[in-house]
Design a protein around this motif. Structure first.
Motif, PDB file in Angstrom:
ATOM      1  N   THR A  77       0.724  -1.315  -0.134  1.00  0.00           N
ATOM      2  CA  THR A  77       0.024   0.043   0.053  1.00  0.00           C
ATOM      3  C   THR A  77       0.867   1.404  -0.190  1.00  0.00           C
ATOM      4  O   THR A  77       1.763   1.443   1.091  1.00  0.00           O
ATOM      5  CB  THR A  77      -0.888   0.049   1.286  1.00  0.00           C
ATOM      6  OG1 THR A  77      -1.790  -1.275   1.309  1.00  0.00           O
ATOM      7  CG2 THR A  77      -1.881   0.924   1.377  1.00  0.00           C
ATOM      8  N   PRO A  78       0.710   2.066  -0.988  1.00  0.00           N
ATOM      9  CA  PRO A  78       1.526   3.249  -1.127  1.00  0.00           C
ATOM     10  C   PRO A  78       1.018   4.163  -0.052  1.00  0.00           C
ATOM     11  O   PRO A  78      -0.295   4.443   0.227  1.00  0.00           O
ATOM     12  CB  PRO A  78       1.223   3.745  -2.407  1.00  0.00           C
ATOM     13  CG  PRO A  78       0.780   2.843  -3.339  1.00  0.00           C
ATOM     14  CD  PRO A  78       0.076   1.948  -2.139  1.00  0.00           C
ATOM     15  N   GLN A  79       1.947   5.063   0.760  1.00  0.00           N
ATOM     16  CA  GLN A  79       1.351   5.900   1.769  1.00  0.00           C
ATOM     17  C   GLN A  79       2.130   7.247   1.488  1.00  0.00           C
ATOM     18  O   GLN A  79       3.039   7.422   0.942  1.00  0.00           O
ATOM     19  CB  GLN A  79       1.719   5.255   3.008  1.00  0.00           C
ATOM     20  CG  GLN A  79       1.194   3.882   3.192  1.00  0.00           C
ATOM     21  CD  GLN A  79       1.545   3.489   4.851  1.00  0.00           C
ATOM     22  OE1 GLN A  79       2.633   4.007   5.370  1.00  0.00           O
ATOM     23  NE2 GLN A  79       0.823   2.317   5.298  1.00  0.00           N
ATOM     24  N   GLY A  80       1.500   8.183   2.171  1.00  0.00           N
ATOM     25  CA  GLY A  80       1.980   9.464   2.340  1.00  0.00           C
ATOM     26  C   GLY A  80       2.085  10.198   1.001  1.00  0.00           C
ATOM     27  O   GLY A  80       0.906  10.142   0.187  1.00  0.00           O
ATOM     28  N   PRO A  81       2.986  10.717   0.576  1.00  0.00           N
ATOM     29  CA  PRO A  81       3.211  11.669  -0.807  1.00  0.00           C
ATOM     30  C   PRO A  81       3.180  10.783  -1.870  1.00  0.00           C
ATOM     31  O   PRO A  81       2.601  11.039  -2.876  1.00  0.00           O
ATOM     32  CB  PRO A  81       4.370  12.270  -0.491  1.00  0.00           C
ATOM     33  CG  PRO A  81       5.126  11.890   0.513  1.00  0.00           C
ATOM     34  CD  PRO A  81       4.284  11.043   1.229  1.00  0.00           C
ATOM     35  N   LEU A  82       3.615   9.337  -1.900  1.00  0.00           N
ATOM     36  CA  LEU A  82       3.495   8.697  -2.947  1.00  0.00           C
ATOM     37  C   LEU A  82       2.181   8.098  -3.184  1.00  0.00           C
ATOM     38  O   LEU A  82       1.819   7.807  -4.473  1.00  0.00           O
ATOM     39  CB  LEU A  82       4.259   7.178  -2.268  1.00  0.00           C
ATOM     40  CG  LEU A  82       4.350   6.234  -3.526  1.00  0.00           C
ATOM     41  CD1 LEU A  82       5.246   6.924  -4.812  1.00  0.00           C
ATOM     42  CD2 LEU A  82       5.180   5.122  -3.225  1.00  0.00           C
ATOM     43  N   ALA A  83       1.315   8.117  -2.231  1.00  0.00           N
ATOM     44  CA  ALA A  83      -0.115   7.715  -2.597  1.00  0.00           C
ATOM     45  C   ALA A  83      -0.784   8.960  -3.412  1.00  0.00           C
ATOM     46  O   ALA A  83      -1.711   8.322  -4.222  1.00  0.00           O
ATOM     47  CB  ALA A  83      -0.972   7.697  -1.246  1.00  0.00           C
ATOM     48  N   ALA A  84      -0.138  10.093  -3.406  1.00  0.00           N
ATOM     49  CA  ALA A  84      -0.812  11.362  -4.210  1.00  0.00           C
ATOM     50  C   ALA A  84      -0.646  10.980  -5.420  1.00  0.00           C
ATOM     51  O   ALA A  84      -1.128  11.698  -6.424  1.00  0.00           O
ATOM     52  CB  ALA A  84      -0.317  12.527  -3.518  1.00  0.00           C
ATOM     53  N   VAL A  85       0.654  10.344  -5.702  1.00  0.00           N
ATOM     54  CA  VAL A  85       0.999  10.168  -7.192  1.00  0.00           C
ATOM     55  C   VAL A  85       0.671   8.888  -7.973  1.00  0.00           C
ATOM     56  O   VAL A  85       0.022   9.095  -8.887  1.00  0.00           O
ATOM     57  CB  VAL A  85       2.758  10.332  -7.341  1.00  0.00           C
ATOM     58  CG1 VAL A  85       3.322  10.165  -8.496  1.00  0.00           C
ATOM     59  CG2 VAL A  85       3.292  11.332  -6.573  1.00  0.00           C
ATOM     60  N   VAL A  86       0.928   7.901  -7.251  1.00  0.00           N
ATOM     61  CA  VAL A  86       0.296   6.503  -7.664  1.00  0.00           C
ATOM     62  C   VAL A  86      -0.997   6.080  -7.240  1.00  0.00           C
ATOM     63  O   VAL A  86      -1.481   5.163  -7.807  1.00  0.00           O
ATOM     64  CB  VAL A  86       1.221   5.568  -7.697  1.00  0.00           C
ATOM     65  CG1 VAL A  86       2.580   5.796  -8.515  1.00  0.00           C
ATOM     66  CG2 VAL A  86       1.513   5.310  -6.036  1.00  0.00           C
ATOM     67  N   GLY A  87      -1.824   6.849  -6.284  1.00  0.00           N
ATOM     68  CA  GLY A  87      -3.123   6.177  -5.741  1.00  0.00           C
ATOM     69  C   GLY A  87      -2.667   5.500  -4.506  1.00  0.00           C
ATOM     70  O   GLY A  87      -1.681   4.944  -4.295  1.00  0.00           O
ATOM     71  N   SER A  88      -3.821   5.007  -3.946  1.00  0.00           N
ATOM     72  CA  SER A  88      -3.908   4.357  -2.549  1.00  0.00           C
ATOM     73  C   SER A  88      -3.928   2.982  -2.539  1.00  0.00           C
ATOM     74  O   SER A  88      -4.137   2.267  -1.392  1.00  0.00           O
ATOM     75  CB  SER A  88      -4.666   5.270  -1.534  1.00  0.00           C
ATOM     76  OG  SER A  88      -5.726   5.355  -1.867  1.00  0.00           O
ATOM     77  N   ASP A  89      -4.294   2.439  -3.743  1.00  0.00           N
ATOM     78  CA  ASP A  89      -4.799   1.037  -3.859  1.00  0.00           C
ATOM     79  C   ASP A  89      -3.244   0.417  -3.607  1.00  0.00           C
ATOM     80  O   ASP A  89      -2.461   0.719  -4.097  1.00  0.00           O
ATOM     81  CB  ASP A  89      -5.511   0.760  -5.180  1.00  0.00           C
ATOM     82  CG  ASP A  89      -6.685   1.332  -5.468  1.00  0.00           C
ATOM     83  OD1 ASP A  89      -7.087   1.814  -4.334  1.00  0.00           O
ATOM     84  OD2 ASP A  89      -7.148   1.609  -6.257  1.00  0.00           O
ATOM     85  N   PRO A  90      -3.603  -0.983  -2.750  1.00  0.00           N
ATOM     86  CA  PRO A  90      -2.266  -1.965  -2.816  1.00  0.00           C
ATOM     87  C   PRO A  90      -1.935  -2.329  -4.472  1.00  0.00           C
ATOM     88  O   PRO A  90      -2.761  -2.866  -5.321  1.00  0.00           O
ATOM     89  CB  PRO A  90      -2.848  -3.026  -2.075  1.00  0.00           C
ATOM     90  CG  PRO A  90      -4.241  -2.616  -1.280  1.00  0.00           C
ATOM     91  CD  PRO A  90      -4.649  -1.606  -2.381  1.00  0.00           C
ATOM     92  N   LEU A  91      -0.670  -2.080  -4.580  1.00  0.00           N
ATOM     93  CA  LEU A  91      -0.074  -2.620  -5.925  1.00  0.00           C
ATOM     94  C   LEU A  91       1.023  -3.505  -5.578  1.00  0.00           C
ATOM     95  O   LEU A  91       1.942  -3.078  -4.745  1.00  0.00           O
ATOM     96  CB  LEU A  91       0.147  -1.431  -6.628  1.00  0.00           C
ATOM     97  CG  LEU A  91      -0.895  -0.682  -7.080  1.00  0.00           C
ATOM     98  CD1 LEU A  91      -0.321   0.774  -7.681  1.00  0.00           C
ATOM     99  CD2 LEU A  91      -1.841  -1.257  -8.310  1.00  0.00           C
ATOM    100  N   PRO A  92       1.536  -4.158  -6.424  1.00  0.00           N
ATOM    101  CA  PRO A  92       3.049  -4.932  -6.351  1.00  0.00           C
ATOM    102  C   PRO A  92       3.905  -3.693  -6.642  1.00  0.00           C
ATOM    103  O   PRO A  92       3.765  -2.767  -7.213  1.00  0.00           O
ATOM    104  CB  PRO A  92       2.922  -5.896  -7.675  1.00  0.00           C
ATOM    105  CG  PRO A  92       1.643  -6.080  -7.881  1.00  0.00           C
ATOM    106  CD  PRO A  92       0.779  -4.881  -7.489  1.00  0.00           C
ATOM    107  N   ARG A  93       5.268  -3.942  -6.312  1.00  0.00           N
ATOM    108  CA  ARG A  93       6.250  -2.804  -6.331  1.00  0.00           C
ATOM    109  C   ARG A  93       6.441  -2.460  -7.772  1.00  0.00           C
ATOM    110  O   ARG A  93       6.837  -1.467  -8.153  1.00  0.00           O
ATOM    111  CB  ARG A  93       7.616  -3.500  -5.599  1.00  0.00           C
ATOM    112  CG  ARG A  93       8.711  -2.454  -5.517  1.00  0.00           C
ATOM    113  CD  ARG A  93       9.818  -3.299  -4.922  1.00  0.00           C
ATOM    114  NE  ARG A  93       9.665  -3.697  -3.683  1.00  0.00           N
ATOM    115  CZ  ARG A  93       9.547  -2.723  -2.399  1.00  0.00           C
ATOM    116  NH1 ARG A  93      10.049  -1.764  -2.676  1.00  0.00           N
ATOM    117  NH2 ARG A  93       9.541  -3.471  -1.454  1.00  0.00           N
ATOM    118  N   GLY A  94       6.398  -3.544  -8.781  1.00  0.00           N
ATOM    119  CA  GLY A  94       6.851  -3.407 -10.017  1.00  0.00           C
ATOM    120  C   GLY A  94       5.516  -2.379 -10.708  1.00  0.00           C
ATOM    121  O   GLY A  94       6.004  -1.386 -11.457  1.00  0.00           O
ATOM    122  N   GLN A  95       4.339  -2.466 -10.236  1.00  0.00           N
ATOM    123  CA  GLN A  95       3.523  -1.568 -10.682  1.00  0.00           C
ATOM    124  C   GLN A  95       3.503  -0.113 -10.202  1.00  0.00           C
ATOM    125  O   GLN A  95       3.183   0.840 -10.874  1.00  0.00           O
ATOM    126  CB  GLN A  95       1.918  -2.212 -10.300  1.00  0.00           C
ATOM    127  CG  GLN A  95       1.619  -3.692 -11.008  1.00  0.00           C
ATOM    128  CD  GLN A  95       1.648  -3.118 -12.581  1.00  0.00           C
ATOM    129  OE1 GLN A  95       1.001  -2.162 -13.027  1.00  0.00           O
ATOM    130  NE2 GLN A  95       2.015  -4.241 -13.401  1.00  0.00           N
TER     131      GLN A  95
END
Length: 147
Positions: A77-95
């Motif tokens: 799950t991306p958190q903080g400022p990264l979630a603002a860029v890629v979204g907050s849905d759980p994704l594999p690292r490559g995605q």
């Protein structure tokens, strides 16, 4: 099947070492099924194994269907400022990395003289913590915000 092949298949070579007979197109039996008869007689068969022998004990064991998930495929799950860029849905690292590159290319954030350098905008400055970052450093900064 030719007569020569039938004879070779049933032939018993007297006192021959296991490597002998290869120049006649014969292969020694596997050590596990090597039978000795009357002091040193070895049985040989042609290189192509008979249909009855194919697939018996030589194949590797099949892996179970329910194998473990690879660490790179585990959804994070991306958190903080990264979630603002890629979204907050759980994704594999490559995605996550692929979505970062989509964002970078969409907003034209690569340095024109050196495409390996990413020039951060307001959102990426929060992720990277600085104005510029190389594509090799990007994964280091992304990893801090994946849980």
């Amino acid at each position: 099947m030719s007569i020569w092949l039938q004879l070779c298949h049933a032939a018993v070579v007297l006192a021959a070492p296991p490597t002998c007979g290869a120049h006649f197109g014969l292969a020694p039996m596997p050590r596990s099924s090597l039978r000795r008869r009357n002091q040193g007689q070895l049985i040989f068969w042609p290189q192509s194994r008979p249909a009855t022998m194919k697939g018996t004990g030589m194949a590797k064991e099949a892996k179970p269907a329910g194998k473990k998930m690879d660490a790179l495929m585990k959804p994070l799950t991306p958190q903080g400022p990264l979630a603002a860029v890629v979204g907050s849905d759980p994704l594999p690292r490559g995605q996550v990395v692929a979505k970062m590159w989509d964002y970078i290319r969409k907003h034209d954030l690569q340095k024109p003289t050196d495409k390996r350098v990413i020039v951060a905008d307001d959102k990426l400055k929060l992720v990277f913590g600085k104005d510029e970052c190389t594509m090799f450093e990007m994964n280091k900064y992304i990893a801090q915000y994946l849980k």
